[in-house]
Design an enzyme around this catalytic site. Structure first.
Site, PDB file in Angstrom:
ATOM      1  N   ARG A  59       0.823  -1.200   0.000  1.00  8.62           N
ATOM      2  CA  ARG A  59       0.000   0.000   0.000  1.00  8.62           C
ATOM      3  C   ARG A  59       0.866   1.263   0.000  1.00  8.62           C
ATOM      4  O   ARG A  59       2.034   1.224   0.361  1.00  8.62           O
ATOM      5  CB  ARG A  59      -0.914   0.007   1.231  1.00  8.62           C
ATOM      6  CG  ARG A  59      -1.998  -1.043   1.215  1.00  8.62           C
ATOM      7  CD  ARG A  59      -2.854  -0.956   2.469  1.00  8.62           C
ATOM      8  NE  ARG A  59      -2.071  -1.180   3.684  1.00  8.62           N
ATOM      9  CZ  ARG A  59      -1.607  -0.230   4.478  1.00  8.62           C
ATOM     10  NH1 ARG A  59      -1.862   1.048   4.214  1.00  8.62           N
ATOM     11  NH2 ARG A  59      -0.901  -0.527   5.554  1.00  8.62           N
ATOM     12  N   HIS A 110     -10.248  -4.699  12.162  1.00  9.38           N
ATOM     13  CA  HIS A 110      -9.216  -5.307  11.318  1.00  9.38           C
ATOM     14  C   HIS A 110      -8.827  -6.621  11.995  1.00  9.38           C
ATOM     15  O   HIS A 110      -7.888  -6.686  12.787  1.00  9.38           O
ATOM     16  CB  HIS A 110      -8.013  -4.371  11.199  1.00  9.38           C
ATOM     17  CG  HIS A 110      -6.958  -4.859  10.249  1.00  9.38           C
ATOM     18  ND1 HIS A 110      -5.632  -4.574  10.408  1.00  9.38           N
ATOM     19  CD2 HIS A 110      -7.049  -5.618   9.132  1.00  9.38           C
ATOM     20  CE1 HIS A 110      -4.939  -5.128   9.430  1.00  9.38           C
ATOM     21  NE2 HIS A 110      -5.776  -5.771   8.649  1.00  9.38           N
ATOM     22  N   LYS A 140      -8.867  -2.099   0.749  1.00  5.42           N
ATOM     23  CA  LYS A 140      -8.698  -1.212   1.898  1.00  5.42           C
ATOM     24  C   LYS A 140      -9.488   0.087   1.726  1.00  5.42           C
ATOM     25  O   LYS A 140      -9.845   0.731   2.720  1.00  5.42           O
ATOM     26  CB  LYS A 140      -7.220  -0.930   2.136  1.00  5.42           C
ATOM     27  CG  LYS A 140      -6.444  -2.142   2.647  1.00  5.42           C
ATOM     28  CD  LYS A 140      -7.088  -2.758   3.898  1.00  5.42           C
ATOM     29  CE  LYS A 140      -6.273  -3.921   4.430  1.00  5.42           C
ATOM     30  NZ  LYS A 140      -6.965  -4.630   5.543  1.00  5.42           N
ATOM     31  N   ASP A 187      -9.878 -11.122   7.608  1.00  6.07           N
ATOM     32  CA  ASP A 187      -9.252  -9.796   7.681  1.00  6.07           C
ATOM     33  C   ASP A 187     -10.130  -8.659   8.191  1.00  6.07           C
ATOM     34  O   ASP A 187      -9.642  -7.808   8.925  1.00  6.07           O
ATOM     35  CB  ASP A 187      -8.707  -9.423   6.304  1.00  6.07           C
ATOM     36  CG  ASP A 187      -7.731  -8.258   6.350  1.00  6.07           C
ATOM     37  OD1 ASP A 187      -6.864  -8.252   7.240  1.00  6.07           O
ATOM     38  OD2 ASP A 187      -7.823  -7.371   5.493  1.00  6.07           O
ATOM     39  N   SER A 227      -0.343  -6.947   9.760  1.00  2.00           N
ATOM     40  CA  SER A 227       0.167  -7.870   8.754  1.00  2.00           C
ATOM     41  C   SER A 227       1.377  -8.629   9.291  1.00  2.00           C
ATOM     42  O   SER A 227       2.287  -8.042   9.885  1.00  2.00           O
ATOM     43  CB  SER A 227       0.567  -7.093   7.497  1.00  2.00           C
ATOM     44  OG  SER A 227       1.114  -7.940   6.527  1.00  2.00           O
ATOM     45  N   ARG A 235       1.289 -12.203  -1.952  1.00  2.00           N
ATOM     46  CA  ARG A 235      -0.099 -12.375  -1.506  1.00  2.00           C
ATOM     47  C   ARG A 235      -0.852 -13.383  -2.371  1.00  2.00           C
ATOM     48  O   ARG A 235      -0.507 -13.624  -3.535  1.00  2.00           O
ATOM     49  CB  ARG A 235      -0.842 -11.041  -1.593  1.00  2.00           C
ATOM     50  CG  ARG A 235      -0.340  -9.977  -0.631  1.00  2.00           C
ATOM     51  CD  ARG A 235      -0.969 -10.113   0.719  1.00  2.00           C
ATOM     52  NE  ARG A 235      -0.497  -9.118   1.670  1.00  2.00           N
ATOM     53  CZ  ARG A 235      -1.034  -8.926   2.871  1.00  2.00           C
ATOM     54  NH1 ARG A 235      -2.063  -9.665   3.243  1.00  2.00           N
ATOM     55  NH2 ARG A 235      -0.542  -8.036   3.678  1.00  2.00           N
ATOM     56  N   LYS A 261      -2.939 -13.525  11.626  1.00  2.00           N
ATOM     57  CA  LYS A 261      -4.410 -13.527  11.570  1.00  2.00           C
ATOM     58  C   LYS A 261      -4.939 -14.638  10.668  1.00  2.00           C
ATOM     59  O   LYS A 261      -5.782 -15.436  11.062  1.00  2.00           O
ATOM     60  CB  LYS A 261      -4.946 -12.188  11.042  1.00  2.00           C
ATOM     61  CG  LYS A 261      -4.832 -11.023  11.965  1.00  2.00           C
ATOM     62  CD  LYS A 261      -5.694  -9.850  11.525  1.00  2.00           C
ATOM     63  CE  LYS A 261      -5.599  -9.481  10.067  1.00  2.00           C
ATOM     64  NZ  LYS A 261      -4.253  -9.067   9.647  1.00  2.00           N
ATOM     65  N   THR A 262      -4.441 -14.649   9.439  1.00  3.15           N
ATOM     66  CA  THR A 262      -4.947 -15.616   8.468  1.00  3.15           C
ATOM     67  C   THR A 262      -4.537 -17.038   8.835  1.00  3.15           C
ATOM     68  O   THR A 262      -5.344 -17.967   8.793  1.00  3.15           O
ATOM     69  CB  THR A 262      -4.434 -15.262   7.060  1.00  3.15           C
ATOM     70  OG1 THR A 262      -4.875 -13.946   6.724  1.00  3.15           O
ATOM     71  CG2 THR A 262      -4.956 -16.238   6.023  1.00  3.15           C
TER      72      THR A 262
END
Length: 530
Positions: A58, A216, A197, A252, A233, A318, A237-238
Site C-alpha cells: 500500500r 481489522h 482497503k 481480515d 500484517s 499475496r 491472523k490468516t
C-alpha cells in the site's frame, strides 16, 4: 469540470463511458482477458500469477480523504491527509478523460454479510485481474441484484498519473476517498490491496454511527464459541484463524454489531511468503486452485512452477481467493458474539510472554496501542527490530479518532463477557538475530487452550515488566517457554530490552491518554522489577 463528468451528492456516480462489454465477467472470462492483455501467467496449479511493481504494498502517504462539511469534525485529521472537494473534482474529471481511451471492467458486488448493514459496491477497473481480485474478495450477489444503484463506487486506473500541483496530492500515485459522494479514486498503482482497503476505510467511517464496531481482524466459529483475531500484517491472523476444527468466518475485516460478528468480505487476501503445505494446509490448497490470484509470487516462466520462498520482488507476496476455497468456511459469513478476543503481536524483541490474559482495561490499552515489530529482511536498511504501533491494529484505515473504536470494543467486551488474550507469535530466547521464532506448534497449542477454556482454569503469574497475567502451564507446551525471561541466556539483557520496549509503549500512548479513563491509563506497563 463539465456537467457531464461532475460527481454530485444527490445521485450515484455514473461514469460517462460505455460499460456494456465487460460487466460482471466470471473468473474464466477474466482469465481470458487478463492473458489476452499480458497481465499475468497461469501457474501449473491453475492460479493466475501477476506482478504489481513498482508498488508491492500500500501507499499510505498517497491516501487522502475529502475534507467537507461531513468530515471536517468527524475525521481524525492527525492520522489522515485531506483533499479539497475542488481538487477531487479535478482529479475525477481527469481520470474520466483517461478512462475513455481504455477498456474498463466492472464488477457489481456487496460487502457486509449481515443484511442489516449490507452495502452495494461497484468497481470499475482498468485491469481484468483487478476485476477478478475484487470479485474474489467481496460478496457476489445474485444476478438480479447486480445492476442496482451502488452505495459506493470505486474507479481504479493504474496507468493514470496524478499531478500533485493540480490534484492536491503528493505524487503520481493517489488514493482519494469522498465519503459524502461515496466515491473512491485510485490511480498510479497496480497493488490490488488498495481496492479492498478503500472499502474498509469507508466502512470504518460509516459503521460506528450505526453502533457497529469495524475491526481489522480474522474470525472463526465453533460450538464452544466464536473468536476474533486482531493483528497487523505478518502476526498470524490468516494462519491462526484457518483452523480445520473451526469454521472460518473471514480472515481480515469484520463488524461487531447487535447480532454478533459478520464478515465484510467474501474472500481472503493471505500473505504467501514461505507458505507451506505442512504448516498452512488450507491456505496452501487454496493457492493451487483455478481462480486464485498469486500477487508478486515467484514463478518459473518455463515450467510455470511457483516458489513461495522467493522474496526477490517483495516480502509482501499475496494470494487472493474466494472464501469458499477454504473447506470449512462459514457459508453465512456470520457468527454469534465472540467468546474470545485474541490480540496478536509479533514481538521481535523477544520479551513479551507467548500468551497473556487481559482484563477489559488492558484490552483497550493494547487495542489502542496495536503493537508489533518489524525485523530485518522485511524492509530495506532495517538491521534490528523496530517497534510498530498501529492503533486499533489498523491505523491507516481508521478515519475516526481511535477512542471511538476503543470505546465500542470495551462496551462490547463488558456486555458480552468476552475473554481477552494477547498472543505473541514473535521471538523467544532473545530478540531477532539472537533467539528464535516461537514454534507454530506452540502458538497453536496455546491458542487452542485459550479457546477451549483450559488456560482460564489454570494458575497465572503477573509479568513484572508488562503487568500481564501469564499462565504457569498450558497443555502440550514446555512450561519454560511461558516465562520469556527464563528463555534468555542473560536475565540482565532481558531486563534492559524489556524496559526499552516498556518506554516505547509509554511514548506511543501519550496522545491517547487524555481520551481514556484512569483504569486504561493504569493498564500501561510499569516495570515493577526495575
Amino acid at each position: 469540470m463539465t456537467a457531464q463528468t461532475r460527481v454530485t451528492a444527490d445521485r450515484a456516480f455514473e461514469p460517462a463511458f460505455s460499460l456494456d462489454e465487460f460487466q460482471d465477467l466470471d473468473a474464466a472470462q477474466l482469465y481470458e482477458q487478463a492473458l489476452k492483455r499480458n497481465e499475468g501467467l497461469i501457474a501449473r496449479s491453475g492460479a493466475l500469477v501477476v506482478e504489481t511493481a513498482p508498488h508491492t504494498g500500500r501507499s499510505p502517504n498517497d491516501k487522502f480523504i475529502i475534507r467537507d462539511a461531513l468530515t471536517d469534525k468527524a475525521v481524525w485529521w492527525d492520522n489522515n491527509q485531506s483533499m479539497s472537494p475542488a481538487q477531487f473534482d479535478r482529479l475525477y474529471g481527469d481520470m474520466s478523460q483517461h478512462v475513455r481511451e481504455r477498456d474498463i471492467f466492472t464488477q457489481n458486488l456487496h460487502c457486509c454479510a449481515d443484511p442489516e448493514h449490507q452495502l452495494r459496491i461497484r468497481v470499475h477497473s482498468e485491469f481484468a485481474w483487478h476485476s477478478l481480485f475484487i470479485r474474489n474478495l467481496l460478496i457476489r450477489p445474485a444476478r438480479a441484484e447486480m445492476r442496482t444503484a451502488p452505495d459506493l463506487t470505486i474507479l481504479v486506473l493504474p496507468s493514470f498519473k496524478a499531478n500533485p500541483n493540480r490534484h492536491g496530492c503528493r505524487s503520481q500515485t493517489v488514493i482519494a476517498l469522498d465519503f459524502t459522494r461515496r466515491v473512491a479514486l485510485i490511480g498510479g498503482t497496480r497493488y490490488a490491496g488498495e481496492i479492498k482497503k478503500a472499502v474498509f476505510t469507508f466502512l470504518n467511517f460509516f459503521l460506528p454511527a450505526r453502533g457497529v464496531l469495524p475491526m481489522h481482524c480474522a474470525a472463526n466459529d465453533h460450538a464452544s464459541g466464536a473468536a476474533v483475531f486482531f493483528g497487523l500484517s505478518g502476526t498470524g491472523k490468516t494462519t491462526l484463524s484457518a483452523d480445520p476444527q473451526r469454521a472460518l468466518v473471514g480472515d481480515d475485516e469484520h463488524g461487531w454489531g447487535e447480532n454478533g460478528v459478520f464478515n465484510f468480505e467474501g474472500g481472503c487476501y493471505a500473505k504467501a511468503i514461505r507458505l507451506s503445505r505442512e504448516f498452512e494446509p488450507e491456505i496452501h490448497a487454496a493457492s493451487q486452485r483455478f481462480g486464485a490470484i498469486l500477487e508478486n509470487v515467484g514463478i518459473d516462466p518455463e515450467t510455470r512452477r511457483v516458489d513461495f520462498d522467493d522474496d526477490s520482488k517483495t516480502e509482501n507476496t499475496r494470494i487472493a481467493y474466494p472464501l469458499e476455497f477454504i473447506s470449512n468456511a462459514s457459508s453465512e459469513g456470520r457468527a454469534d458474539h465472540p467468546k474470545n478476543i485474541i490480540m496478536l503481536t509479533c514481538d521481535a524483541f523477544g520479551v513479551l510472554p507467548p500468551i497473556a490474559r487481559l482484563d477489559p482495561a488492558q484490552a483497550m490499552y493494547h487495542f489502542l496501542s496495536g503493537y508489533t515489530a518489524r525485523v530485518a529482511g522485511t524492509e530495506n536498511g532495517l538491521r534490528e527490530p523496530q517497534a510498530v504501533f498501529s492503533t486499533c491494529f489498523g491505523a491507516p484505515f481508521m478515519p475516526r479518532h481511535p477512542s471511538e473504536y476503543g470505546n465500542l470494543l470495551r462496551e462490547r467486551i463488558a456486555r458480552h463477557g468476552a475473554n481477552c488474550w494477547l498472543l505473541n507469535t514473535g521471538w523467544t530466547g532473545g530478540r531477532f538475530g539472537e533467539g528464535k521464532r516461537m514454534p507454530i506448534a506452540t502458538t497453536r497449542a496455546l491458542l487452542r487452550a485459550a479457546l477451549d477454556g483450559a488456560l482460564a482454569r489454570g494458575a497465572f503469574r503477573r509479568d513484572p515488566y508488562f503487568g500481564l497475567e501469564a499462565p504457569l502451564a498450558a497443555p502440550g507446551v514446555d512450561a519454560s517457554l511461558l516465562d520469556p525471561a527464563a528463555t534468555w541466556s542473560s536475565r540482565e539483557d532481558y531486563g534492559k530490552t524489556a524496559r526499552r520496549l516498556v518506554d516505547m509503549f509509554h511514548a506511543n500512548f501519550e496522545p491517547f491518554a487524555p481520551f481514556v479513563d484512569r483504569a486504561v491509563q493504569a493498564a500501561a506497563p510499569r516495570c515493577d522489577s526495575a
